[in-house]
Design an enzyme around this catalytic site. Structure first.
Site, short mmCIF file in Angstrom:
data_model
loop_
_atom_site.label_atom_id
_atom_site.label_comp_id
_atom_site.label_asym_id
_atom_site.label_seq_id
_atom_site.Cartn_x
_atom_site.Cartn_y
_atom_site.Cartn_z
N LYS A 92 0.85 -1.19 0.00
CA LYS A 92 0.00 0.00 0.00
C LYS A 92 0.88 1.24 0.00
O LYS A 92 1.89 1.30 0.72
CB LYS A 92 -0.89 -0.02 1.25
CG LYS A 92 -1.96 1.05 1.31
CD LYS A 92 -2.84 0.81 2.54
CE LYS A 92 -4.02 1.74 2.61
NZ LYS A 92 -4.92 1.42 3.76
N SER B 25 -9.46 1.36 2.41
CA SER B 25 -8.53 2.13 1.62
C SER B 25 -7.37 1.31 1.07
O SER B 25 -6.55 1.81 0.30
CB SER B 25 -7.96 3.28 2.47
OG SER B 25 -7.25 2.76 3.58
N SER C 248 -10.16 -0.95 6.73
CA SER C 248 -9.56 -0.82 5.40
C SER C 248 -8.89 -2.08 4.87
O SER C 248 -8.47 -2.11 3.72
CB SER C 248 -8.56 0.34 5.40
OG SER C 248 -9.23 1.57 5.51
#
Length: 418
Positions: free
Chosen positions: A51, A129, A153
């Site tokens: 990420k 996310s 997330s």
């Protein structure tokens, strides 16, 4: 995408080439690999999608915002702790994958770079996310999606895309080298296509602990009822397969009336910390934010110390209530309240997505508030979109929860991703 490419060039990082195999809505930087893992480790041969919040040696961190990326001129000298542990165990970093801005969303609908695909439900959003890593894993372009879970997330994109996702106990995995959102709730998590890989990854990232089977599993009908009826029906079907050597679920009463207040308190503490982490930069770059993230930072900027004190009192009460209800049991509940919203709904200004977010937060906040570990597991859908069954385990029993997850897959309650 043009803005993103120019920002990458300004940072001295090669812009991503869009090809059929490398989608710029999934990857910001991609390599073959970007960083090779140590030879012969327990994760040798596995590929990581990191990420774009973690430091990766030789790269800059983009945090999902093109203006932020354009200002990052110095590549990271060292990788974040979690990234380095995986490299040392033999896994290779395939690239840095997309995230919602500063991880302050659960949708994955990033206006700068686009919404990553959801291979299991192409007409639906990916969830965020940890959107890019989840899509990379679902597409088969990575084996481990390294991400974060503050308010859901990891669990939500896992649920939306039919993947396995681990949110560890708060503090179990070091966050050094991570761009924060709300340190009181931030955790380093990971997404995989099956329980065995999820567990192997945990054996590298989690602290050593004596293994002990988790013997008590509970389910609260009131929490199952928070989910939309089609999701609740799929989870009820999955639970009918629960048996064999698995601990038999016991029904418990759980008062859901306080949940909206718990969510408000969680979001107040989260927003207060997010503003202190990023408010100075945000105040100079309001126009760079996507509307949904901008509205959250605008609310965060208004929180006072009195608001925070009131929220913390509610959070303390919530933790006590969760502990009293669960003790050392594993709680089963929906990973998300609904199927992933449609992409067409996302284009209508976010009303549907915000409604799904508010409802789902009533489920995901339980692990966030209590700091407990949680795993989202994909269930059979019979032609419906993906849905996840979540196990919330006692704090510090992460390895035991991973062992239970593997047993759940073996029993056929949850399934490896297609």
């Amino acid at each position: 995408m043009a803005a993103a490419a120019s920002a990458l060039g300004a940072c001295g990082v090669s812009p991503l080439r869009r090809t059929a195999a490398v989608d710029g809505s999934v990857w910001r930087v991609h390599g073959e690999p970007l960083l090779a893992g140590a030879p012969g480790g327990p994760l040798a041969g596995l590929r990581i999608a990191v990420k774009d919040l973690f430091a990766v040696q030789g790269q800059v961190v983009g945090a999902g915002n093109a203006a932020w990326l354009a200002e990052q001129s110095r590549p990271e000298a060292a990788s974040a702790d979690a990234v380095q542990r995986l490299l040392d165990a033999g896994a290779s970093v395939q690239g840095m994958a997309r995230t919602d801005e500063f991880a302050y969303s659960l949708a994955g609908t990033n206006g700068h770079y686009g919404t990553p695909p959801n291979p299991r439900a192409p007409e639906r959003i990916s969830g965020g996310s940890t959107s890019g890593p989840a899509s990379a894993v679902a597409l088969g372009q990575a084996d481990i999606g390294l991400g974060t879970d503050t308010g859901g997330s990891i669990r939500i994109p896992s649920s939306y895309q039919g993947l396995w996702g681990m949110r560890p106990s708060h503090g179990a995995v070091p966050v050094r080298g991570l761009v924060p959102l709300a340190p009181s709730f931030d955790t380093v998590g990971w997404i995989c296509r099956d329980a065995a890989t999820l567990r192997r990854t945990g054996e590298v990232l989690l602290p050593a602990a004596p293994g002990q089977p988790l013997r008590r599993v509970v389910v609260a009908p009131s929490l199952m009822a928070v989910a939309d009826a089609p999701v609740a029906a799929l989870l009820a079907q999955a639970l009918r397969a629960w048996g064999g050597a698995l601990p038999r679920p016991e029904e418990i009463a759980f008062d859901t009336a306080p949940l909206p207040g718990w969510v408000r308190a969680f979001q107040t503490r989260q927003g207060w910390e997010a503003w202190r982490a990023h408010g100075g930069w945000i105040a100079r770059h309001w126009d760079s934010l996507n509307p949904d993230v901008k509205s959250r930072f605008q609310a965060a900027a208004r929180y006072t110390d009195a608001d925070l004190a009131a929220a913390d009192r509610v959070l303390a009460e919530a933790r006590a209530a969760i502990t009293a209800a669960l003790g050392d049991a594993v709680l089963l509940l929906p990973s998300a309240s609904s199927f992933a919203p449609l992409r067409t709904e996302a284009a209508l200004g976010g009303t549907v997505i915000e409604a799904a977010r508010a409802k789902t937060f009533q489920l995901t906040c339980l692990a966030g508030i209590s700091g407990r570990c949680a795993i989202s597991m994909p269930v059979a859908t019979g032609g419906e979109p993906p849905a996840g069954l979540c196990m919330v385990g006692p704090w510090g029993r992460d390895r035991d929860l991973l062992a239970l997850a593997q047993a759940v897959q073996a029993q056929g309650v949850a399934h490896a991703a297609a």
